[in-house]
Enzyme design. Structure first.
Site, short mmCIF file in Angstrom:
data_model
loop_
_atom_site.label_atom_id
_atom_site.label_comp_id
_atom_site.label_asym_id
_atom_site.label_seq_id
_atom_site.Cartn_x
_atom_site.Cartn_y
_atom_site.Cartn_z
N HIS A 131 -12.01 -25.55 -36.44
CA HIS A 131 -11.12 -24.08 -37.10
C HIS A 131 -11.82 -22.85 -36.50
O HIS A 131 -11.05 -22.09 -35.92
CB HIS A 131 -11.14 -24.20 -38.30
CG HIS A 131 -10.13 -25.09 -38.90
ND1 HIS A 131 -10.16 -25.46 -40.21
CD2 HIS A 131 -8.96 -25.46 -38.22
CE1 HIS A 131 -9.06 -26.15 -40.58
NE2 HIS A 131 -8.48 -26.36 -39.43
N ARG A 159 9.79 -27.50 -29.69
CA ARG A 159 9.03 -28.81 -29.36
C ARG A 159 9.14 -29.61 -30.90
O ARG A 159 8.70 -29.29 -31.71
CB ARG A 159 7.98 -29.04 -28.80
CG ARG A 159 7.54 -30.43 -28.82
CD ARG A 159 6.05 -30.50 -27.90
NE ARG A 159 5.04 -30.06 -28.93
CZ ARG A 159 3.66 -30.25 -28.26
NH1 ARG A 159 3.47 -30.30 -27.16
NH2 ARG A 159 2.71 -29.71 -29.07
N GLU A 203 4.90 -36.11 -19.84
CA GLU A 203 3.31 -36.10 -20.06
C GLU A 203 2.54 -37.73 -19.91
O GLU A 203 1.66 -37.68 -20.36
CB GLU A 203 3.05 -35.27 -21.28
CG GLU A 203 3.84 -35.53 -22.48
CD GLU A 203 3.59 -34.93 -23.51
OE1 GLU A 203 2.82 -33.83 -23.66
OE2 GLU A 203 4.15 -34.79 -24.66
N ASN A 226 -1.67 -31.41 -20.14
CA ASN A 226 -2.77 -31.67 -20.67
C ASN A 226 -2.93 -33.28 -20.97
O ASN A 226 -3.72 -34.11 -20.83
CB ASN A 226 -2.74 -30.88 -22.06
CG ASN A 226 -2.54 -29.18 -21.92
OD1 ASN A 226 -2.93 -29.09 -20.75
ND2 ASN A 226 -2.12 -28.72 -22.70
N ASP A 227 -1.68 -33.61 -21.29
CA ASP A 227 -1.43 -35.21 -21.75
C ASP A 227 -1.50 -36.05 -20.17
O ASP A 227 -1.87 -37.16 -20.21
CB ASP A 227 -0.27 -35.35 -22.63
CG ASP A 227 -0.94 -35.38 -24.17
OD1 ASP A 227 -1.91 -35.69 -24.43
OD2 ASP A 227 -0.22 -34.66 -24.78
C1 PEP Z 1 0.59 -30.94 -22.86
O1 PEP Z 1 0.09 -32.14 -22.91
O2 PEP Z 1 0.40 -30.42 -21.64
C2 PEP Z 1 1.22 -30.36 -23.72
C3 PEP Z 1 1.68 -28.92 -23.46
O3 PEP Z 1 1.18 -30.44 -25.06
P1 PEP Z 1 0.08 -30.40 -26.02
O4 PEP Z 1 -1.16 -29.75 -25.32
O5 PEP Z 1 0.34 -29.63 -27.22
O6 PEP Z 1 -0.33 -32.07 -26.25
MG MG Z 2 1.06 -32.99 -24.79
#
Ligand code: PEP
Ligand code: MG
Length: 576
Positions: free
Chosen positions: A194, A336, A437, A460-461
């Site tokens: 946090h 989302r 993703e 990111n994923d």
């Molecule tokens: C991602 O996975 O790139 C994404 C935008 O979603 P989050 O980071 O919320 O998993």
């Molecule tokens: Mg993601």
């Protein structure tokens, strides 16, 4: 001169002198209390909790009006923890039954609570032990009459200083920001704690989890804190200092240059318009989106509505949040649907707390939602109802199977019919998109594109799943590589599949907001970037300097390059 490494928060650089707050070391006394002292011991404990509560409430009431809403949320979370029976009531029983003093009764319960959290697989929950320690410390300080954190007393001398301490509670972070500290470094804490989240939104450069910071850094020592690199340089020599002053000066200069671009269009030199969208977490983030002159919101992460609460938000509450966002911005908003589970655990959403083996591959995001219609349906209804008030698009996270996607689309149709019958207005043609993703979705992007109105690449994923590295595991962080040939190929495949199907493809992962990749992504065919609002001007600048017609040779070379170092150099050359 010595350089220490930790987890960097924020992109800023700060040069200044250290204020080392050792934090009062507390020896927790342990002694027996006699029968006739029990009631006064209990009263002493209750008074300490009461005092701790009023201190936190007072900090909450003094949060500057321009501070992000999370500041108050985190303090509220600590206030709630103080009401938890394990902290507020069970020590009373221990005092009564075992005739021990208040400090040791509290410590025993706190330790077993912390141990339980330490054993949790999930990093988000593991991080919660930090919050428990912070809450318990505050109560202990009141029991022991120790000066609050040493922080309350040094307000004057803090302006422009770099605070070094073992750990910082969210409440103290707000307080220190109020006293104009310029950066902080902590021995403990992780990048998704946090305090780290708060530091990011308060724009305080920080390094957390820098073990030994309070041991190695001396009071009054000159430091360079580089939030982007996650480094602290102790007593830098003149050459390094000059280099950083230079970088710092350049940063300021670049910032001024960027400011001038605020209202300019995001168009390449050869006239190709590019859409620049914002990623937001809370309705309050709309202000930053407006300030950045974004074309809309490309990713509204709705999980944050579910955090720090016991029950999920109702349909009415969600409807009001989504409506507020779309009526305030008056531009397209991509909402989302819930992406809970794995690294995004919340209390209110009741996600897969029992999954211990591999939460990132488990019941998260759309899988969890389909598994728990009681969680999913109110959100779908709320999004659809809000779509009557402005241009809303709905995006499904982590699609991996066409069957699953079919189930979601059927459910949306069912809910539309239900709303129609109930006389609720909604946009019949609301665009439905999917996040790409998971490698399976990228490889079969043509199949997903045939059933969806848009795709958005979540790097990111996508990187985590393609390279099989847990995105929150420090030990494998070094393998996280947006330039891995497999990642680049999957991005290209997705964009190409979208183009062939006439379905727009956006990118909303962190990679879209990193200016060193902008030309590369433009060359791969990306025309819609979504990122945290603060990165938008920097990306716009690169776009305006790019001539798309000059990129194709570079891109061909990059996509066929077998040597990772050479590939990196090619991307750097492209960026220069
Ligand atoms: C991602 O996975 O790139 C994404 C935008 O979603 P989050 O980071 O919320 O998993
Ligand atoms: Mg993601």
């Amino acid at each position: 001169m010595l350089t220490l490494h930790g987890a960097g928060i924020g992109k800023g650089i700060t040069i200044g002198t250290a204020v080392v707050l050792q934090g009062p070391t507390m020896d927790i006394p342990e002694y027996m209390v006699s029968d006739d002292e029990i009631e006064s011991e209990i009263a002493r404990f209750q008074n300490a909790i009461q005092a701790a509560r009023s201190q936190l409430s007072s900090i909450r009431d003094h949060i500057p009006s321009n501070a992000p809403s999370e500041s108050a949320m985190f303090i509220e979370a600590h206030l709630l923890m103080m009401d938890d029976p394990l902290i507020a009531l069970e020590p009373l029983e221990t005092i009564r039954n075992e005739h021990v003093n208040a400090e040791s009764a509290l410590q025993r319960h706190a330790e077993s609570l912390v141990r339980a959290f330490e054993e949790m697989e999930d990093p988000y929950l593991r991080d919660k032990k930090t919050d428990i320690n912070q809450v318990v410390n505050r109560i202990q300080q009141n029991l022991l009459n120790v000066d609050q954190e040493d922080i309350d007393g040094i307000e004057e001398g803090l302006a422009g200083k770099i605070v070094i301490t073992t750990d910082l509670a969210p409440a103290d972070t707000v307080l220190l920001k109020h006293h104009k500290m310029s950066a902080f470094v902590t021995d403990l804490g992780g990048p998704i704690s946090h305090t780290a989240i708060l530091a990011r939104s308060l724009k305080i450069p920080a390094i957390v989890g820098l073990h030994g910071a309070t041991r190695y850094i001396r009071h009054g020592e000159t430091l360079i804190v580089d939030g982007k690199r996650g480094t602290v340089i102790l007593s830098p020599d003149q050459e390094v200092l000059d280099a950083y002053h230079d970088r710092y000066g350049k940063n300021l200069h670049i910032q001024q240059e960027l400011e001038a671009l605020r209202t300019s269009e995001a168009v390449t030199r050869d006239g190709q318009p590019i859409q620049l969208m914002a990623n937001i977490e809370l309705p309050e983030d709309i202000e930053a989106t407006q300030r950045a002159y974004a074309d809309g919101v490309g990713l509204y992460r709705t999980e944050y509505l579910f955090m720090n609460r016991q029950e999920p938000p109702t349909e009415a509450e969600q409807f009001s949040a989504y409506k507020q966002v779309v009526t305030a911005l008056k531009k397209p908003i991509t909402i989302r649907t819930l992406d809970l589970g794995a690294d995004k655990q919340v209390d209110g959403g009741r996600p897969n707390l029992d999954t211990t083996t591999n939460p990132a591959l488990g019941l998260r995001a759309v899988r969890l939602c389909l598994h728990e219609p009681g969680l999913f349906k109110p959100q779908l209804r709320a999004i659809l109802r809000a779509s009557a008030f402005g241009p809303i698009e709905m995006m499904i996270p982590m699609v991996s199977s066409l069957d699953e996607l079919g189930q979601v689309l059927d459910l949306i149709e069912e809910i539309k019919q239900e709303l129609r019958k109930q006389g609720h207005a909604y946009d019949e043609h609301i665009p439905i998109g999917g996040m790409i993703e998971v490698p399976a979705a990228a490889i079969a992007a043509d199949l997903f594109a045939s059933r969806l109105n848009f795709l958005s690449i979540g790097t990111n994923d996508l990187i985590q799943y393609t390279l099989a590295i847990d995105r929150v595991d420090d030990a494998v962080n070094y393998l996280y590589d947006p330039l891995h040939p497999s990642v680049l190929r999957l991005i290209k495949m997705t964009i190409d599949a979208g183009n062939r199907a006439g379905v727009p493809v956006a990118m909303c992962g962190e990679m879209a907001g990193e200016s060193r990749y902008t030309k590369l992504l433009l060359g791969l065919g990306l025309r819609n970037f979504s990122m945290e609002p603060d990165s938008l001007l920097e990306i716009k600048k690169v776009i305006r300097e790019t001539d798309l017609t000059t990129l194709s040779d570079f891109i061909r070379e990059i996509l066929t390059c077998a040597d990772p170092n050479e590939l990196r150099m090619l991307v750097e050359k492209l960026d220069s």
